[in-house]
Design a protein around this motif. Sequence first.
Motif, PDB file in Angstrom:
ATOM      1  N   LEU A 273      -7.114   2.061  -4.603  1.00 30.66           N
ATOM      2  CA  LEU A 273      -6.742   2.022  -6.292  1.00 30.66           C
ATOM      3  C   LEU A 273      -7.958   2.710  -7.099  1.00 30.66           C
TER       4      LEU A 273
ATOM      5  N   LEU B  89       1.168   2.754  -3.806  1.00 30.00           N
ATOM      6  CA  LEU B  89      -0.098   2.978  -4.580  1.00 30.00           C
ATOM      7  C   LEU B  89       0.081   3.976  -5.920  1.00 30.00           C
TER       8      LEU B  89
ATOM      9  N   VAL C  88       1.035  -1.164  -0.002  1.00 32.63           N
ATOM     10  CA  VAL C  88      -0.011   0.017  -0.056  1.00 32.63           C
ATOM     11  C   VAL C  88       0.822   1.289  -0.023  1.00 32.63           C
TER      12      VAL C  88
END
Length: 597
Positions: free
Chosen positions: A556, A526, A523
Amino acid sequence: MIQFPKPAVEQFFRTYSITDFAVSKDEKRLVFTSNLNGKMNLWALDLDGPGFPYLFAHNDEAASFVKFDPENRYVLTGYDKDGDENYQIYALPFDGGLPQPLITGEPEEKYYFAHLSDDGKRIYYITSKGNPSMLNTRVRSLEDGTDTLLNEGEISPTELAAVSDDEQAFVYLRAFANTYVTGFVKKGEETWSITPDPEKVHMSFDPIFTDNQTIYFVTDYESEYSYVAKFDMETQEFASVLTIDQESITTLKFDQSTNSLYLVTEKGVTDLFYRYFLENGKLEKLSVPMDLIQKLVITESGGLYILGGSAAIPQNIFQSADGKDWKGLTDNRVLGLSEEDMVDPEVVSYPSFDGMEIEALLFKAKPEHDNGYTIFWPHGGPQAAERKHFRSMFQCFLNRGYSIFAPNFRGSTGYGSSFVKLVEQDWGEGPRLDNVAGIEWLFDNGITDREKLFLVGGSYGGYMALLLHGRHPEYFKAVIDIFGPSDLFTFVNSVPAHWKPIMERWIGDPERDKERFIKDSPVTYLDTMTRPMLVIQGAKDPRVVKEESDQIVAKLEEKGRDVEYLVLEDEGHGFSKKENEIKVYSLMLEFMERHQG
């Protein structure tokens, strides 16, 4: 003449899985777990009959074990619910039928089978009830229902692994990590470690009582490769018994009829099979009709039964009287296709970023099918390996023209204990760079080019797919993540309770290792996850919970990225239902075909 089209996707996924089996004491019946009717159930073969499988127990759930009563009165098995891995113990009539709850509790509790007494009157089991992180061991009388606590797990998850014939001595295994599992034997009020120093990081497993005082087991204590060792309860002495050069022993079974041990060893991407005679120390290498052995059963009379397969041959069960000549009991195959239609991989190796040699499997699509694209597959685990086992997904994708490259990066099993430990507290640096070196090797050797590489992975492989996507998006056309952890901070707090004590050694501490957790969490990247993505998740997954996929998909989507998301409401960490499997892999094929341009 009649012209037939290219094999359909469904033909490959109508290959059925056989995951476990057991044989009755009189060797007249074999019961195995399979999805022959589309969902996992128990099936049986009468070994003195026509050899045609018949439905033995209907429950539409995966069974965690199968155990025959020695007196042919019942059969025991274990079920969870839709892949949640909260297994509980059930009983069946000896001739099969509908499962009856035997040792069960609340839906979130776990009851694992450990041992059945020789007279079939007492069942030993491990449970999360009252001790979800460390686990307790109990024994229940099947005559009067009395249930007794034998051992209360402490320090780390503890499981019963062997019981002496007189049921007075018990071997327990205590897990601190996948690579740190200590064993101790308990008799009355006395307890002894079965290795000299339990503080040294090592593994002990597969203990066997050959008599009420002698325990043989497998360990890598002070060794790169696991070997057979012995502990004498009378003298409390440990001794190394058998080492095989550059091979790790993974399975140990005792044949009382010949006073010998049967061994399965792991050597890179294949297994080997041996018999070791305790009386004279003779080691005999045996041949098997497979590359990988999943399960080995030795009957009282010395009969041998093996479940296994190869990259181009689905798993089947074989029988032998001498370990040399084998008879196939099942004939699990790909619908309408032969072994010659499948692809067997090349075993290759390449140097990584630091010069370390990495072994890999390279599946090359046949020239008549080759579409020029390659799938890069980082395996799950991570302390596992991509080996020569049959994957319907691989053979289907190969038939559709995709070559597949599967590296055994650092942390993989089969290459020594030091190698497998390299992923501990380093999920995202060394293994990632091993994968990057593998990608460059593919380009340098002309196996694929920089415009034709897809990235697909599941579990830890899904994590690695997400991380490689975020840190190296330039390599890939598109990415498929199958239940991969997306954030190490949330992942370490969401695993099953009995996993939590081992997480510090496996991944690290989120406070102490905060900077590394940030660096190694997908994460974090991203902004650079720009390639089209397909994310697949089982709603009941207890290992990588649905929230791990939910959060990466949501983030996303917020950024307007091209991401598709499939959640299977009745699956856990894998696909046990044939229709779901077909749905998933058909969608994956469609996704890659759309993004070939």
